[in-house]
Motif scaffolding. Structure first.
Motif, PDB file in Angstrom:
ATOM      1  N   PHE A 150      23.673   1.084   2.081  1.00  0.00           N
ATOM      2  CA  PHE A 150      22.873   2.284   2.293  1.00  0.00           C
ATOM      3  C   PHE A 150      21.544   1.939   2.951  1.00  0.00           C
ATOM      4  N   GLN A 151      20.890   2.995   3.453  1.00  0.00           N
ATOM      5  CA  GLN A 151      19.578   2.839   4.070  1.00  0.00           C
ATOM      6  C   GLN A 151      18.704   4.035   3.714  1.00  0.00           C
ATOM      7  N   MET A 152      17.393   3.833   3.765  1.00  0.00           N
ATOM      8  CA  MET A 152      16.450   4.919   3.528  1.00  0.00           C
ATOM      9  C   MET A 152      15.111   4.539   4.154  1.00  0.00           C
ATOM     10  N   SER A 153      14.216   5.537   4.310  1.00  0.00           N
ATOM     11  CA  SER A 153      12.901   5.272   4.880  1.00  0.00           C
ATOM     12  C   SER A 153      11.897   6.254   4.318  1.00  0.00           C
ATOM     13  N   VAL A 154      10.623   5.868   4.376  1.00  0.00           N
ATOM     14  CA  VAL A 154       9.525   6.742   3.978  1.00  0.00           C
ATOM     15  C   VAL A 154       8.404   6.555   5.002  1.00  0.00           C
ATOM     16  N   ASP A 155       7.902   7.691   5.554  1.00  0.00           N
ATOM     17  CA  ASP A 155       6.908   7.657   6.623  1.00  0.00           C
ATOM     18  C   ASP A 155       5.512   7.903   6.065  1.00  0.00           C
ATOM     19  N   LEU A 156       4.537   7.249   6.674  1.00  0.00           N
ATOM     20  CA  LEU A 156       3.136   7.404   6.296  1.00  0.00           C
ATOM     21  C   LEU A 156       2.316   7.761   7.525  1.00  0.00           C
ATOM     22  N   ASP A 157       1.600   8.892   7.453  1.00  0.00           N
ATOM     23  CA  ASP A 157       0.743   9.335   8.550  1.00  0.00           C
ATOM     24  C   ASP A 157      -0.610   8.643   8.429  1.00  0.00           C
ATOM     25  N   LEU A 158      -0.940   7.815   9.422  1.00  0.00           N
ATOM     26  CA  LEU A 158      -2.184   7.044   9.402  1.00  0.00           C
ATOM     27  C   LEU A 158      -3.186   7.541  10.445  1.00  0.00           C
ATOM     28  N   SER A 159      -2.979   8.766  10.965  1.00  0.00           N
ATOM     29  CA  SER A 159      -3.832   9.261  12.040  1.00  0.00           C
ATOM     30  C   SER A 159      -5.303   9.369  11.632  1.00  0.00           C
ATOM     31  N   SER A 160      -5.572   9.608  10.347  1.00  0.00           N
ATOM     32  CA  SER A 160      -6.958   9.741   9.878  1.00  0.00           C
ATOM     33  C   SER A 160      -7.447   8.512   9.117  1.00  0.00           C
ATOM     34  N   VAL A 161      -6.681   7.416   9.185  1.00  0.00           N
ATOM     35  CA  VAL A 161      -7.038   6.200   8.445  1.00  0.00           C
ATOM     36  C   VAL A 161      -7.638   5.187   9.413  1.00  0.00           C
ATOM     37  N   PRO A 162      -8.847   4.711   9.178  1.00  0.00           N
ATOM     38  CA  PRO A 162      -9.436   3.676  10.045  1.00  0.00           C
ATOM     39  C   PRO A 162      -8.593   2.404  10.021  1.00  0.00           C
ATOM     40  N   ALA A 163      -8.575   1.700  11.135  1.00  0.00           N
ATOM     41  CA  ALA A 163      -7.761   0.479  11.236  1.00  0.00           C
ATOM     42  C   ALA A 163      -8.166  -0.547  10.182  1.00  0.00           C
ATOM     43  N   GLY A 164      -9.450  -0.552   9.810  1.00  0.00           N
ATOM     44  CA  GLY A 164      -9.906  -1.520   8.819  1.00  0.00           C
ATOM     45  C   GLY A 164      -9.394  -1.258   7.424  1.00  0.00           C
ATOM     46  N   ASP A 165      -8.876  -0.037   7.172  1.00  0.00           N
ATOM     47  CA  ASP A 165      -8.372   0.307   5.836  1.00  0.00           C
ATOM     48  C   ASP A 165      -6.869   0.105   5.705  1.00  0.00           C
ATOM     49  N   TRP A 166      -6.194  -0.299   6.777  1.00  0.00           N
ATOM     50  CA  TRP A 166      -4.740  -0.468   6.699  1.00  0.00           C
ATOM     51  C   TRP A 166      -4.337  -1.496   5.649  1.00  0.00           C
ATOM     52  N   ARG A 167      -5.167  -2.487   5.450  1.00  0.00           N
ATOM     53  CA  ARG A 167      -4.822  -3.551   4.496  1.00  0.00           C
ATOM     54  C   ARG A 167      -4.745  -3.036   3.059  1.00  0.00           C
ATOM     55  N   ARG A 168      -5.236  -1.841   2.816  1.00  0.00           N
ATOM     56  CA  ARG A 168      -5.228  -1.270   1.470  1.00  0.00           C
ATOM     57  C   ARG A 168      -3.886  -0.611   1.138  1.00  0.00           C
ATOM     58  N   TYR A 169      -2.993  -0.553   2.118  1.00  0.00           N
ATOM     59  CA  TYR A 169      -1.722   0.149   1.940  1.00  0.00           C
ATOM     60  C   TYR A 169      -0.573  -0.862   1.841  1.00  0.00           C
ATOM     61  N   ASP A 170       0.439  -0.478   1.064  1.00  0.00           N
ATOM     62  CA  ASP A 170       1.684  -1.245   1.033  1.00  0.00           C
ATOM     63  C   ASP A 170       2.834  -0.314   0.699  1.00  0.00           C
ATOM     64  N   CYS A 171       4.048  -0.781   1.016  1.00  0.00           N
ATOM     65  CA  CYS A 171       5.279  -0.023   0.778  1.00  0.00           C
ATOM     66  C   CYS A 171       6.077  -0.719  -0.317  1.00  0.00           C
ATOM     67  N   VAL A 172       6.602   0.080  -1.244  1.00  0.00           N
ATOM     68  CA  VAL A 172       7.342  -0.464  -2.392  1.00  0.00           C
ATOM     69  C   VAL A 172       8.780   0.049  -2.352  1.00  0.00           C
ATOM     70  N   PHE A 173       9.721  -0.874  -2.429  1.00  0.00           N
ATOM     71  CA  PHE A 173      11.144  -0.523  -2.517  1.00  0.00           C
ATOM     72  C   PHE A 173      11.664  -0.984  -3.870  1.00  0.00           C
ATOM     73  N   HIS A 174      12.248  -0.045  -4.625  1.00  0.00           N
ATOM     74  CA  HIS A 174      12.782  -0.359  -5.955  1.00  0.00           C
ATOM     75  C   HIS A 174      14.247   0.037  -6.012  1.00  0.00           C
ATOM     76  N   LEU A 175      15.099  -0.912  -6.389  1.00  0.00           N
ATOM     77  CA  LEU A 175      16.533  -0.662  -6.538  1.00  0.00           C
ATOM     78  C   LEU A 175      16.870  -0.637  -8.014  1.00  0.00           C
ATOM     79  N   SER A 176      17.593   0.395  -8.434  1.00  0.00           N
ATOM     80  CA  SER A 176      17.941   0.552  -9.844  1.00  0.00           C
ATOM     81  C   SER A 176      18.728  -0.652 -10.351  1.00  0.00           C
ATOM     82  N   GLY A 177      18.300  -1.169 -11.489  1.00  0.00           N
ATOM     83  CA  GLY A 177      18.965  -2.319 -12.089  1.00  0.00           C
ATOM     84  C   GLY A 177      18.412  -3.655 -11.641  1.00  0.00           C
TER      85      GLY A 177
END
Length: 272
Positions: A162-189
């Motif tokens: 299977f596959q999935m995705s989640v999008d994040l709109d960064l249009s109002s986020v300064p480039a210097g703040d990108w390091r504060r973000y991360d993506c989490v993938f959790h698989l049951s079990g």
């Protein structure tokens, strides 16, 4: 007839009369509140008994089967052993083999950061996981985000994963703040989550590198320059020819003689 069916089922006695005995086995892996093993027995498409790994008991569905098991407790013990000890072990081994053969261990999906254009949302995309019970979300400073986030559906791949995705709109986020973000993938079990830091250098895109366009643009400019030069020269030639006085036949003959390579007085530099 009931006694004959009992003999057919439990003692495997042959008879010229044909009957069908079927055992239907179904299994599941990692499904909450659902038995791992379910077995149903039918004779001539009629359910006569079943068992599942949650109830831990063999249940006869016909009175004559119940009577037979009450009178033959050793046979009931055999079916209990098969349903709740032998079959689960064999099923787990088969599932492990299946996951290895199709690379669907469920623990090592591929997670990537994707972006179509500089103004597009950044997509955190996971593929190759199994089963389809998974969660995916963006975090900022360790806190789950709900605004400016678009969670996609879990979709099947051609290989059964299977596959999935989640999008994040960064249009109002300064480039210097990108390091504060991360993506989490959790698989049951699966105990450990896959955490992907938002790093512009790690984002995959199908945008063309500006340096890749330098060569074709330069070539186009050079071709255009040649075409313009040729057109200018042709126009200049036409105008000059129009301003020349008409020549007599004798003059034309003299000019042809002067341009004749066999003329010994003509210096080779004229041809350069």
């Amino acid at each position: 007839m009931k006694k004959f069916l009992l003999l057919l089922l439990f003692c495997h006695v042959s008879s010229p009369v044909q009957h069908s005995l079927k055992f239907l086995l179904s299994g599941s892996s990692g499904v909450p509140n659902f038995p791992e093993i379910v077995v149903a027995a039918t004779v001539d498409e009629v359910l006569i008994g079943d068992c599942d790994s949650n109830k831990k008991i063999v249940e006869p569905e016909q009175d004559w089967v119940k009577t037979f098991l009450e009178n033959n407790p050793q046979q009931l013990g055999f079916y209990n052993h098969e349903c709740f000890e032998v079959l689960p072990i064999n099923f787990r081994a088969a599932m492990d083999n299946f996951k290895q053969r199709f690379n669907q261990s469920g623990e090592v999906p591929l997670v990537s950061l994707l972006q179509k254009s500089p103004s597009s949302p950044v997509s955190c995309h996971a593929t190759g996981f199994y089963p389809d019970r998974a969660m995916m979300f963006w975090r900022k400073d360790g806190e789950e985000l709900h605004e400016d986030v678009d969670l996609g559906e879990i979709l099947p791949n051609h290989d059964g994963s299977f596959q999935m995705s989640v999008d994040l709109d960064l249009s109002s986020v300064p480039a210097g703040d990108w390091r504060r973000y991360d993506c989490v993938f959790h698989l049951s079990g699966v105990e450990d989550d896959i955490v992907t830091k938002l790093d512009k250098a790690e984002i995959r895109t199908n945008r063309e590198n500006p340096s890749d366009r330098t060569i074709p643009i330069t070539a186009a400019v050079a071709v255009l320059a040649v075409v313009l030069a040729a057109a200018t020269g042709f126009i200049f030639y036409k105008k000059k020819k129009a301003n020349l006085p008409p020549q007599s036949p004798d003059n034309n003959s003299e000019l042809s003689e002067e341009l004749n390579p066999e003329n010994p007085d003509l210096h080779p530099s004229w041809f350069l």
